[in-house]
Design an enzyme around this catalytic site. Structure first.
Site, PDB file in Angstrom:
ATOM      1  N   SER A  11       0.871  -1.177   0.000  1.00  0.00           N
ATOM      2  CA  SER A  11       0.000   0.000   0.000  1.00  0.00           C
ATOM      3  C   SER A  11       0.907   1.226   0.000  1.00  0.00           C
ATOM      4  CB  SER A  11      -0.941  -0.018   1.210  1.00  0.00           C
ATOM      5  OG  SER A  11      -0.221  -0.160   2.406  1.00  0.00           O
ATOM      6  N   GLU A  13       1.290   5.545   0.645  1.00  0.00           N
ATOM      7  CA  GLU A  13       0.723   6.729   1.307  1.00  0.00           C
ATOM      8  C   GLU A  13       1.151   8.014   0.600  1.00  0.00           C
ATOM      9  OE1 GLU A  13       0.907   6.679   5.614  1.00  0.00           O
ATOM     10  OE2 GLU A  13       1.535   8.780   5.596  1.00  0.00           O
TER      11      GLU A  13
HETATM   12  P1  FAD Z   1      -2.295   8.066  20.019  1.00  0.00           P
HETATM   13  O1  FAD Z   1      -2.530   6.634  19.774  1.00  0.00           O
HETATM   14  O2  FAD Z   1      -3.378   8.865  20.667  1.00  0.00           O
HETATM   15  O3  FAD Z   1      -0.933   8.180  20.867  1.00  0.00           O
HETATM   16  C1  FAD Z   1      -0.294   9.430  21.067  1.00  0.00           C
HETATM   17  C2  FAD Z   1       0.498   9.430  22.376  1.00  0.00           C
HETATM   18  O4  FAD Z   1      -0.406   9.453  23.490  1.00  0.00           O
HETATM   19  C3  FAD Z   1       1.375   8.202  22.595  1.00  0.00           C
HETATM   20  O5  FAD Z   1       2.522   8.609  23.301  1.00  0.00           O
HETATM   21  C4  FAD Z   1       0.525   7.276  23.449  1.00  0.00           C
HETATM   22  O6  FAD Z   1       1.330   6.419  24.262  1.00  0.00           O
HETATM   23  C5  FAD Z   1      -0.252   8.275  24.297  1.00  0.00           C
HETATM   24  N1  FAD Z   1      -1.624   7.837  24.564  1.00  0.00           N
HETATM   25  C6  FAD Z   1      -2.465   7.192  23.723  1.00  0.00           C
HETATM   26  N2  FAD Z   1      -3.668   6.998  24.297  1.00  0.00           N
HETATM   27  C7  FAD Z   1      -3.575   7.552  25.528  1.00  0.00           C
HETATM   28  C8  FAD Z   1      -4.508   7.711  26.590  1.00  0.00           C
HETATM   29  N3  FAD Z   1      -5.766   7.238  26.486  1.00  0.00           N
HETATM   30  N4  FAD Z   1      -4.088   8.374  27.710  1.00  0.00           N
HETATM   31  C9  FAD Z   1      -2.829   8.873  27.806  1.00  0.00           C
HETATM   32  N5  FAD Z   1      -1.901   8.733  26.824  1.00  0.00           N
HETATM   33  C10 FAD Z   1      -2.280   8.103  25.705  1.00  0.00           C
HETATM   34  N6  FAD Z   1      -0.419  12.743  11.567  1.00  0.00           N
HETATM   35  C11 FAD Z   1      -1.264  13.614  10.972  1.00  0.00           C
HETATM   36  O7  FAD Z   1      -1.446  14.732  11.468  1.00  0.00           O
HETATM   37  N7  FAD Z   1      -1.922  13.295   9.813  1.00  0.00           N
HETATM   38  C12 FAD Z   1      -1.769  12.087   9.214  1.00  0.00           C
HETATM   39  O8  FAD Z   1      -2.385  11.828   8.173  1.00  0.00           O
HETATM   40  C13 FAD Z   1      -0.886  11.136   9.825  1.00  0.00           C
HETATM   41  N8  FAD Z   1      -0.712   9.891   9.306  1.00  0.00           N
HETATM   42  C14 FAD Z   1       0.064   8.965   9.972  1.00  0.00           C
HETATM   43  C15 FAD Z   1       0.126   7.656   9.473  1.00  0.00           C
HETATM   44  C16 FAD Z   1       0.878   6.687  10.156  1.00  0.00           C
HETATM   45  C17 FAD Z   1       0.913   5.277   9.610  1.00  0.00           C
HETATM   46  C18 FAD Z   1       1.599   7.035  11.324  1.00  0.00           C
HETATM   47  C19 FAD Z   1       2.439   6.010  12.041  1.00  0.00           C
HETATM   48  C20 FAD Z   1       1.540   8.337  11.819  1.00  0.00           C
HETATM   49  C21 FAD Z   1       0.760   9.302  11.165  1.00  0.00           C
HETATM   50  N9  FAD Z   1       0.618  10.611  11.639  1.00  0.00           N
HETATM   51  C22 FAD Z   1      -0.225  11.524  11.022  1.00  0.00           C
HETATM   52  C23 FAD Z   1       1.363  11.026  12.836  1.00  0.00           C
HETATM   53  C24 FAD Z   1       0.531  10.820  14.118  1.00  0.00           C
HETATM   54  O9  FAD Z   1      -0.564  11.686  14.111  1.00  0.00           O
HETATM   55  C25 FAD Z   1       1.476  11.134  15.283  1.00  0.00           C
HETATM   56  O10 FAD Z   1       2.434  10.110  15.413  1.00  0.00           O
HETATM   57  C26 FAD Z   1       0.802  11.454  16.603  1.00  0.00           C
HETATM   58  O11 FAD Z   1       1.800  12.028  17.465  1.00  0.00           O
HETATM   59  C27 FAD Z   1       0.220  10.267  17.341  1.00  0.00           C
HETATM   60  O12 FAD Z   1      -0.873   9.766  16.685  1.00  0.00           O
HETATM   61  P2  FAD Z   1      -1.554   8.390  17.207  1.00  0.00           P
HETATM   62  O13 FAD Z   1      -2.778   8.200  16.402  1.00  0.00           O
HETATM   63  O14 FAD Z   1      -0.572   7.313  17.262  1.00  0.00           O
HETATM   64  O15 FAD Z   1      -1.931   8.854  18.695  1.00  0.00           O
END
Ligand code: FAD
Length: 280
Positions: A11, A13
């Protein structure tokens, strides 16, 4: 020749282009990558909805070309109402796959929005749209940079899976052991969804070092030093990058990874060479 390579799924991106030239370049990139029969093309989403319309236009164009499109959706700085409207729009356009993320807070901006973490977004998507979407989430073999500990990060990842994620795409890495260890730890923690390695080709050292500093993906010391040394000699830098990333992909394929997800930065040349290397 790698016997598994023929069966490997890919895939790709993209980010949504902002200019006419960018749109034309991305069309050409997709044309080149289509030869690898992609499982889907995904399109990033600027935190707070900054690329909302561009992401929508790009995924619709991909769909018109006959490929599965997976818009990314991030919850930071967005309200439930905005997210709900976006989900309804994707659903009405027949999208079936989403990459659900928290997103990063743009520097200088406050973290408004109804959700703080991606697990809340996944639960919201399931609440609003049931099983309509296949939901991908992000995973971090080298640990998310804000996490207090590796085990805490793993339990946060599990929360996304428990909320209804179907599969995950990892942050990029150059150390395959980080991925193998992570998948083993997931297995022991009862996380059974496919965890697809995210692959970042190496085209530009400055850009790669900047990304890596932000997202916590490690460039191994030996590789960093060698890449740094090439300076403006982009041809040599790319040649080494192709060797290193092709080898990484081969090791991953031999380990029987579910598929490979390439961060294309809207370019196809290096990735095409890498896939041709591993397919032959
Ligand atoms: P989460 O899963 O919410 O985690 C973020 C942090 O918070 C981690 O340190 C985790 O340990 C902690 N955490 C999670 N849940 C909790 C909770 N309930 N309580 C306390 N702490 C918690 N960014 C963009 O802006 N746009 C995009 O299109 C984009 N695409 C991406 C695609 C991929 C495949 C990847 C790997 C990253 C992408 N990112 C994108 C970056 C991503 O948004 C960042 O890495 C962001 O900092 C974390 O997103 P996450 O969804 O992993 O967050």
């Amino acid at each position: 020749m790698n016997k598994n390579a023929k069966k490997m799924g890919y895939s790709f991106e993209f980010f949504p282009p902002k200019t006419k030239e960018g749109v034309a370049n991305l069309r050409e990139t997709r044309k080149q990558l289509a030869q690898f029969n992609p499982e889907f093309y995904s399109v990033t989403f600027g935190a707070g909805g900054s690329t909302r319309d561009l992401t929508m236009e790009t995924v619709q164009e991909i769909q018109t070309e006959g490929f599965e499109a997976a818009p990314h959706i991030s919850c930071i700085s967005s309200t439930k109402q905005e997210l709900s409207e976006l989900l309804a729009a994707y659903k009405s356009h027949g999208m079936k796959r989403l990459v659900a993320l928290r997103g990063d807070i743009p520097s200088g901006e406050a973290s408004a929005g109804d959700f703080k973490h991606a697990n809340e977004l996944v639960a919201f998507i399931r609440h609003e749209t049931g099983d309509w979407f296949h939901i991908e989430v992000a995973a971090y073999p080298e640990v998310h940079p804000e996490a207090h500990s590796a085990s805490m990060d793993l339990s946060r990842f599990k929360a996304k899976v428990d909320a209804g994620a179907n599969s995950a795409i990892t942050q990029y890495f150059y150390n395959a052991d980080a991925y193998f260890q992570f998948v083993d730890r997931c297995d022991k923690a009862g996380i059974n969804i496919p965890i697809v390695p995210g692959i970042m080709p190496i085209n530009n050292f400055t850009q790669l070092a900047r990304f890596s500093n932000i997202c916590g993906a490690e460039i191994p010391r030996w590789l960093r030093l060698r890449l740094e040394e090439f300076g403006d000699d982009l041809q040599s830098l790319r040649a080494l990058g192709i060797d290193v990333v092709s080898e990484l992909c081969e090791v991953l394929i031999a380990w029987d990874v579910p598929s490979l997800h390439f961060y294309t930065l809207n370019q196809s040349a290096t990735i095409s060479t890498i896939i041709n290397n591993i397919d032959n």
